[in-house]
Scaffold this motif. Structure first.
Motif, PDB file in Angstrom:
ATOM      1  N   ARG A   1       0.820  -1.227   0.000  1.00 36.50           N
ATOM      2  CA  ARG A   1       0.000   0.000   0.000  1.00 36.50           C
ATOM      3  C   ARG A   1       0.847   1.267   0.000  1.00 36.50           C
ATOM      4  N   ARG A   2       2.079   1.179   0.511  1.00 34.72           N
ATOM      5  CA  ARG A   2       2.950   2.349   0.468  1.00 34.72           C
ATOM      6  C   ARG A   2       3.256   2.751  -0.973  1.00 34.72           C
ATOM      7  N   VAL A   3       3.116   1.798  -1.881  1.00 32.94           N
ATOM      8  CA  VAL A   3       3.438   2.067  -3.288  1.00 32.94           C
ATOM      9  C   VAL A   3       2.171   2.070  -4.152  1.00 32.94           C
ATOM     10  N   PHE A   4       1.311   1.083  -3.919  1.00 30.65           N
ATOM     11  CA  PHE A   4       0.098   0.962  -4.717  1.00 30.65           C
ATOM     12  C   PHE A   4      -1.137   1.158  -3.843  1.00 30.65           C
TER      13      PHE A   4
ATOM     14  N   VAL B   1       9.102  -5.129   1.410  1.00 35.34           N
ATOM     15  CA  VAL B   1       8.022  -5.203   0.412  1.00 35.34           C
ATOM     16  C   VAL B   1       7.934  -3.878  -0.356  1.00 35.34           C
ATOM     17  N   GLN B   2       8.090  -2.798   0.358  1.00 34.61           N
ATOM     18  CA  GLN B   2       8.058  -1.484  -0.304  1.00 34.61           C
ATOM     19  C   GLN B   2       9.165  -1.378  -1.356  1.00 34.61           C
ATOM     20  N   ARG B   3      10.373  -1.813  -1.002  1.00 38.07           N
ATOM     21  CA  ARG B   3      11.468  -1.803  -1.983  1.00 38.07           C
ATOM     22  C   ARG B   3      11.081  -2.601  -3.219  1.00 38.07           C
ATOM     23  N   ALA B   4      10.552  -3.803  -2.965  1.00 38.95           N
ATOM     24  CA  ALA B   4      10.167  -4.675  -4.083  1.00 38.95           C
ATOM     25  C   ALA B   4       9.107  -4.001  -4.944  1.00 38.95           C
ATOM     26  N   MET B   5       8.109  -3.412  -4.287  1.00 38.24           N
ATOM     27  CA  MET B   5       7.006  -2.804  -5.025  1.00 38.24           C
ATOM     28  C   MET B   5       7.469  -1.586  -5.818  1.00 38.24           C
ATOM     29  N   ARG B   6       8.439  -0.875  -5.283  1.00 34.73           N
ATOM     30  CA  ARG B   6       8.961   0.285  -6.020  1.00 34.73           C
ATOM     31  C   ARG B   6       9.690  -0.168  -7.280  1.00 34.73           C
ATOM     32  N   MET B   7      10.323  -1.330  -7.199  1.00 32.47           N
ATOM     33  CA  MET B   7      10.954  -1.902  -8.402  1.00 32.47           C
ATOM     34  C   MET B   7       9.870  -2.312  -9.404  1.00 32.47           C
ATOM     35  N   VAL B   8       8.839  -2.975  -8.900  1.00 32.70           N
ATOM     36  CA  VAL B   8       7.735  -3.410  -9.765  1.00 32.70           C
ATOM     37  C   VAL B   8       7.112  -2.187 -10.441  1.00 32.70           C
ATOM     38  N   GLN B   9       6.970  -1.123  -9.666  1.00 34.82           N
ATOM     39  CA  GLN B   9       6.403   0.130 -10.188  1.00 34.82           C
ATOM     40  C   GLN B   9       7.245   0.673 -11.340  1.00 34.82           C
ATOM     41  N   ILE B  10       8.561   0.536 -11.206  1.00 30.09           N
ATOM     42  CA  ILE B  10       9.452   0.993 -12.279  1.00 30.09           C
ATOM     43  C   ILE B  10       9.175   0.187 -13.549  1.00 30.09           C
TER      44      ILE B  10
END
Lengths: 406, 406
Positions: B31-34, B371-380
């Motif tokens: 949720r911090r990212v999406f 998880v936030q790190r991972a999601m920020r990569m996914v976001q990229i």
């Protein structure tokens, strides 16, 4: 999916890998996930001072590199390279790579050395038609004041009997020097060509801080050899000084690269610190004119506390300014809170220690692994986006798989 | 961009967080990212044995949870909950949550306890119209053989004088028990309702391994209190045994949840190990019928060497089978080579120790950060894909930015 456009702009991992080596590791990590057809990679290793100026420069500017043999400091053929940037108009000579301290290993007499090979590289550069030559004056094993280089270019070093002094066996022969005659040097030199000598420290040729008292000489040569070299270089400085009208032996820059600086002064070279040259040749602002999908930078320690001049931070800020996501690969994130890193404009980061708990590899392998992890995450994002196009097909596929496996 | 479909199926981080807590952390990291509009998250915490059976069950099955007060083991009103799954047809009672050992803190007499509150939860379940009740028989602070529960449901416990014994002050009153009368219990019980008692260990009511010798009792009660409780429970077992026609005191299961097992036997409950129940209620195969964009699993230690029965590995294998990328978040990747992890079908992984070098947070914060790190990569990856649609706009934007900032 079109090709991903990835900019790779890391600094070195101090004491371990130079920035161009880190860039190569990052490239390999990317390639493990995205082959050439799916990702274009531009490597722009950062230069933050230190000895990898020309290596970073060549990588940053996508240099064309030509390999051929020149003479080593001990005058035997040895592989060397000459690089061209700016579409071939600028040649880059890497002194350390051509005649660096690696030649001191098992050497019989460190004073019996010549810079002839650098002269050969310059001849090749001149004949290739370039208009500018950047000489990265790193460490050199040739302690002859540039005498060998000058002779390779056609200069004459003449003794009291009017005879040419043979210096390829070492600088001590210069004790007999009376005249330096530059009339016959390569015709394009000092007219059409700009030589830029890029240095780290502006050392001097003579005196107790001079070339003859180089650590390599002191630990390997006899006292007599050191004295002979010192006297010969003073003689060389005297004669060169008559041409240059300065006290060359004490002139800052005359001692760089084993005294190559003195020879370069005689060729009319302009002297420039690596830092100043880096500002011109590593043009990151222009680099961001291309629409990168993301940039990967790397550094040993990333911290929001690190000085503003820190290059990876500069890359992150530039990326942010241009709306390009920035991924940081680091050995250490020197923070307590992740949020501080994101505030810096970092999109995400991957640490080399964040992999398996019992890593086998060295730093270079750890960097590749970290980049691979990051790219696999990015790949998940890409495939999540692409599912959008055909959500139904996926459902069908999984139903089929289920049927087969049940 | 449509909503991302993310499945979150972690195990617990042993000794630190239960699987449902880990799932909550992963959710927060996502949720911090999406935000909600860009990602749908389904939490399906794994159950690998241990005490979080009902918590995992409720989270896995998207339970509807009703909160209300029941009586505590010491018979004062205390908040409890009743959960419904399968569209309300199945109620879930969590014994440990309602009357667990947390009530032993500062208790005056650990033998003066009642399971009355569980009876109240069952009444509520019956009145809500469910057809099945799953009772997760975790640790209980009510050491009354289920006497209080039975009375709350309408059973009568009668002494030699024909009078109802009041057990809400503790089981020792049962020493006077002569008859258990089940005629007046809730009409739907033992007819329309299936009660499933899910246990960890099938402990017994009486004897030296019995309920009266529970650690909590032994460390807090006097010898006389222990003996009184033991004798009363033997009496209760005798009378119950006349109905059930077994030696209840030694019957495996009679001692679960402070003897609640005996009361449940009288209600005709079916007994089932948590492991067996988990196989039915945690249906991962069906879970993968939906077209997830990716699944995030989590575990303290992930290793290709870990037993095949390991749940996070099972999730990864299922994801692979269904073509869904699997991200592993782990405290430790117990491998020497990353490649071994990818061979297992893992798409990428993020370790909790892979963040800042000086982390401040506890495990739950480290999981969120990872998880936030991972999601920020996914976001990229997602944004890289989306550029595809309007590559020109980006160029224009960066030109404008440049103009403004120059």
């Amino acid at each position: 999916m079109r090709q991903l456009q990835i900019l790779v702009a890391p600094s070195g991992f101090n004491n371990s890998l130079e920035s161009d080596e880190v860039a190569d590791c990052i490239e390999e990590g990317i390639r493990r996930v995205f082959p050439e057809k799916s990702a274009f990679i531009h490597k722009a290793p950062l230069y933050e001072g230190g000895n990898n100026f020309s290596r970073a420069l060549l990588s940053f500017n996508d240099a064309k590199i030509h390999y051929f043999d020149v003479n080593s400091p001990f005058y035997y053929p040895t592989p060397a390279y000459l690089a061209f940037i700016n579409g071939g108009s600028t040649a880059v000579v890497d002194v350390a790579a051509a005649i660096g301290p690696q030649f001191f290993v098992d050497c019989p007499d460190p004073t019996a050395t010549t810079s002839y090979g650098i002269g050969e590289l310059l001849v090749a550069a001149l004949e290739a038609g370039c208009t500018k030559i950047i000489i990265d004056c790193g460490e050199s094993a040739a302690l002859d004041g540039g005498a060998g280089m000058l002779q390779a270019l056609g200069a004459r070093l003449i003794d009291a009997n009017g005879k040419d002094i043979i210096t390829i066996g070492g600088a001590p022969e210069l004790a007999r020097l009376v005249v330096i005659n530059l009339n016959n040097i390569h015709p394009r030199l000092r007219k059409e060509i700009c030589i830029e000598a890029v240095y780290g420290t502006r050392s001097v040729l003579c005196g107790h801080n001079g070339v003859a008292f180089d650590d390599h000489v002191l630990t390997r040569a006899s006292l007599k050899q050191v004295e002979d070299l010192s006297l010969a270089l003073e003689e060389f400085a005297d004669v060169a000084g008559q041409i240059l009208r300065v006290n060359v032996g004490n002139e800052p820059g005359s001692g760089i690269s084993g005294g190559l600086g003195t020879g370069l002064m005689l060729l009319g070279a302009q002297f420039r610190s690596r830092r100043s040259a880096a500002d011109e040749y590593f043009d990151f602002e222009t680099l961001f004119d291309k629409p990168w999908d993301f940039v990967i930078t790397g550094t040993r320690i990333f911290s929001s506390e690190i000085s503003k001049a820190n290059m990876p931070r500069k890359v992150v800020k530039l990326a942010q300014k241009h709306g390009v996501p920035a991924i940081v690969v680091a050995e250490t994130i020197a923070e307590e809170r992740t949020a501080d890193i994101y505030k810096e404009g970092v999109s995400s980061f991957m640490t080399t220690y964040g992999g398996p708990a019992f890593p086998q590899g060295k730093t270079n392998e750890l960097i590749k692994d970290a980049v691979q992890r990051a790219m696999r995450m990015v790949q998940i994002g890409i495939s999540s986006s692409q599912d959008q196009i055909e959500p139904q097909v996926k459902g069908i596929e999984s139903a089929i798989t289920k049927l087969e496996l049940d």
